[in-house]
Design an enzyme around this catalytic site. Structure first.
Site, PDB file in Angstrom:
ATOM      1  N   ASP A 184       0.826  -1.202   0.000  1.00 36.71           N
ATOM      2  CA  ASP A 184       0.000   0.000   0.000  1.00 36.71           C
ATOM      3  C   ASP A 184       0.865   1.258   0.000  1.00 36.71           C
ATOM      4  O   ASP A 184       0.524   2.266  -0.585  1.00 36.71           O
ATOM      5  CB  ASP A 184      -0.939  -0.001   1.214  1.00 36.71           C
ATOM      6  CG  ASP A 184      -1.961  -1.126   1.086  1.00 36.71           C
ATOM      7  OD1 ASP A 184      -2.227  -1.553  -0.069  1.00 36.71           O
ATOM      8  OD2 ASP A 184      -2.454  -1.605   2.113  1.00 36.71           O
ATOM      9  N   CYS A 185       2.033   1.175   0.664  1.00 36.20           N
ATOM     10  CA  CYS A 185       2.905   2.348   0.706  1.00 36.20           C
ATOM     11  C   CYS A 185       3.920   2.381  -0.429  1.00 36.20           C
ATOM     12  O   CYS A 185       4.466   3.428  -0.756  1.00 36.20           O
ATOM     13  CB  CYS A 185       3.598   2.432   2.068  1.00 36.20           C
ATOM     14  SG  CYS A 185       4.218   0.855   2.665  1.00 36.20           S
ATOM     15  N   TYR A 186       4.221   1.216  -1.004  1.00 36.91           N
ATOM     16  CA  TYR A 186       5.174   1.127  -2.128  1.00 36.91           C
ATOM     17  C   TYR A 186       4.475   0.440  -3.295  1.00 36.91           C
ATOM     18  O   TYR A 186       4.671  -0.747  -3.539  1.00 36.91           O
ATOM     19  CB  TYR A 186       6.429   0.346  -1.721  1.00 36.91           C
ATOM     20  CG  TYR A 186       7.308   1.094  -0.745  1.00 36.91           C
ATOM     21  CD1 TYR A 186       8.141   2.114  -1.201  1.00 36.91           C
ATOM     22  CD2 TYR A 186       7.307   0.798   0.610  1.00 36.91           C
ATOM     23  CE1 TYR A 186       8.951   2.811  -0.319  1.00 36.91           C
ATOM     24  CE2 TYR A 186       8.114   1.488   1.500  1.00 36.91           C
ATOM     25  CZ  TYR A 186       8.931   2.499   1.020  1.00 36.91           C
ATOM     26  OH  TYR A 186       9.718   3.190   1.884  1.00 36.91           O
TER      27      TYR A 186
END
Ligand code: SF4
Ligand code: SF4
Lengths: 401, 133
Positions: free
Chosen positions: A139-141
């Site tokens: 989700d962050c990368y």
């Protein structure tokens, strides 16, 4: 009266341009002429050097973040895999790493024309390097794939960190078998056809401080044409004194260094991608260490000559690979440098793998930097373990499952 | 048919056989030896110019005798910027064309002594030996 100098006193002399600096080669004649005490009084620093293939070398890289970001689970630089099991966009590229599709020794003897060491060399030469990365997406990368070109200037950090460099001493390799063998000690001809050795001998850093009186964590050094530091003792740091069966002493061996430095200020001439036929790829590393002449003991250590230093002769066709203890005797670096030694009654030609002229050049450059006041000495935070610590090598047992 | 320059490399076991004689007698090839370095019980190299109708057959004969045949590079040179003077080639070079100055331990290359066997191309760890065809 005993001579005692401190790092602060020597650095003060360096700052005021009054320090007397000699290379480990130049100091020999002075000690022969004037003796250890007088030489210790006159000289403040002795510089050493070595330029040799050092396989345990590599670089930590941080590439910066792409948009959108990628975690980089797998990374390749010019097709050479780098280890990325650390934080996002960090990777460690090892000198001996090879492309996944390298034929290696299936086409014996393999050529190993391009590996991690060559990428490091190309980075330093300012070349554009292809960076490929894969990831699983988070989700962050969110990004899962990336392909681009980078140069050394484009990326955040490039920290050379070599876990095992500057071997104190090394074997003299021969081949007792009836066929040519290809080793990390080069091509060895059958039936004692030649002998290869790999040390700068009297110029070699750890042979000039055999008991670790001055070298320790934080020692500032010449590394790859720039400035680096001793980070720790190297892996397989087993400093000892070589002896034969009759307990005759053949001098120090077994110490190693872990070194660190900013790759961006190093030079491609002093970190060279290297290929050993039938063995693999590696990096030839230039290292020079200044030895502060704190007292007469230190001076006595740096005054050693190739006549006092010995390499054990080891058979690489069987004894080395099979870990059979013992050797075929000791030969001095002075003998090795004549180009001929006699083993088992046979006269055989010798050749070095470590460049003595480059070692001399490194010691000369370091001397120059110190004389100009561009390089001061750092007092180590902690000295490295010496032969007195009696560290012994562990071996790896193959246990049943 | 123009003469071709080739290099023959002999193992120690065959260096005493009259191979070149057979090339002339059995295959009618005309040869001109440019350089030869053949010693008993050592690896040997011969550089020669070879012409004749049965050129291909002659080469087959050589290979059947265990002689390695390579087309000849015109010249080898040592890239002095790349060469680190490590010395690793100096006891591999069969003729001493690559050698060490002692005691400085600088490596030098004397192309007059080079028989173009090309072993140094593979052995040099930094690929400083370069070939010009
Ligand atoms: S090709 Fe290389 S190894 Fe062969 S003779 Fe010439 S210099 Fe020596
Ligand atoms: S092996 Fe290569 S680098 Fe080493 S001395 Fe010979 S030509 Fe120079």
């Amino acid at each position: 009266m005993a001579i005692e100098k401190t790092y602060a006193e020597i650095n003060e002399k360096i700052r005021s341009g009054k320090a007397v600096v000699l290379t480990a080669e130049e100091v020999i004649a002075l000690v022969e002429e004037k003796g250890v005490s007088e030489a210790a009084r006159q000289v403040d620093v002795v510089t050493t050097g070595t330029f040799s293939p050092m396989c345990s070398s590599g670089v930590f890289l941080n590439f910066g973040h792409s948009k959108p970001r990628i975690r980089m689970q797998k990374v390749w630089l010019n097709g050479i895999p780098a280890y990325s099991g650390i934080a996002a966009v960090d990777a460690y590229l090892g000198a001996t790493e090879l492309p996944e599709d390298d034929p290696c020794n299936s086409n014996y003897p393999g050529e190993f024309r391009y590996g991690g060491g060559h990428v490091i060399h190309d980075l330093l030469a300012g070349k554009s390097i292809k960076l490929e990365a894969l990831s699983y997406g988070t989700d962050c990368y969110p990004r899962r794939e990336l392909e681009t070109y980078i140069t050394l200037n484009d990326i955040n950090e490039a920290t050379l960190f070599n876990p095992r460099n500057a071997y104190q001493n090394y074997n003299c390799a021969v081949n007792l078998s009836g066929k040519t063998i290809y080793t990390y000690m080069g091509l060895l001809k059958p039936n004692l056809g030649n002998a290869h050795y790999s040390s700068a001998g009297q110029l070699s850093p750890l042979l000039n401080d055999p008991y670790f009186l001055t070298i320790g964590i934080g020692t500032r050094i010449f590394l790859g044409g720039g400035i680096g530091y001793v980070a720790w003792h190297g892996t397989q740091h087993f400093p000892g004194i070589q002896t034969d069966q009759e307990k005759n002493s053949y001098g120090p061996a077994g110490g190693t260094l872990a070194v660190i430095g900013d790759l961006k200020q190093m030079k491609p001439e002093w970190l060279v991608g290297t290929s050993y036929l039938g063995y693999g790829a590696t990096l030839t590393v230039g290292i020079g260490i200044p030895i502060p002449i704190l007292n007469e003991d230190v001076m006595s250590c740096v005054s050693i000559t190739d006549r006092d230093l010995y390499a054990p002769v080891v058979d690489y066709s069987d004894a080395y690979g099979q870990r059979i203890p013992g050797n075929l005797g000791y030969v001095s670096y002075a003998e090795l440098k004549t180009g001929k030694i006699t083993i088992n009654g046979k006269e055989i030609p010798t050749a070095p793998l470590s460049s003595y002229p480059k070692a001399r050049e490194i010691a000369g450059k370091l001397k120059d930097w110190i004389q100009k006041g561009d390089f001061s000495l750092s007092e180590p935070v902690k000295l490295l373990p010496s032969f007195q610590d009696q560290i012994t090598a562990k071996t790896l047992d193959i246990n049943g499952v | 048919m123009a003469a071709k320059k080739i290099i023959l490399r002999f193992g120690k076991d065959i260096s005493d056989k009259p191979i070149i004689y057979h090339l002339a007698k059995d295959y009618g090839l005309v040869f001109n030896i440019i350089k030869a370095n053949v010693n008993p019980n050592k690896e040997g190299t011969v550089v020669l110019e070879l012409t004749g109708e049965q050129y291909a057959k002659g080469l087959e004969y050589l290979e059947s005798e265990g002689v390695r045949v390579q087309p000849l590079a015109e010249q080898l040179s040592r890239n002095e910027l790349k060469c680190t003077s490590c010395g690793a080639c100096t006891d591999i070079c069969p003729t001493g064309a690559l050698y060490l100055h002692r005691p400085s331990m600088e490596v030098a290359f004397d192309s007059d002594n080079c028989v173009l066997c090309q072993i140094c191309l593979k052995v040099c760890p930094v690929k400083a030996m370069e070939v010009k065809f």
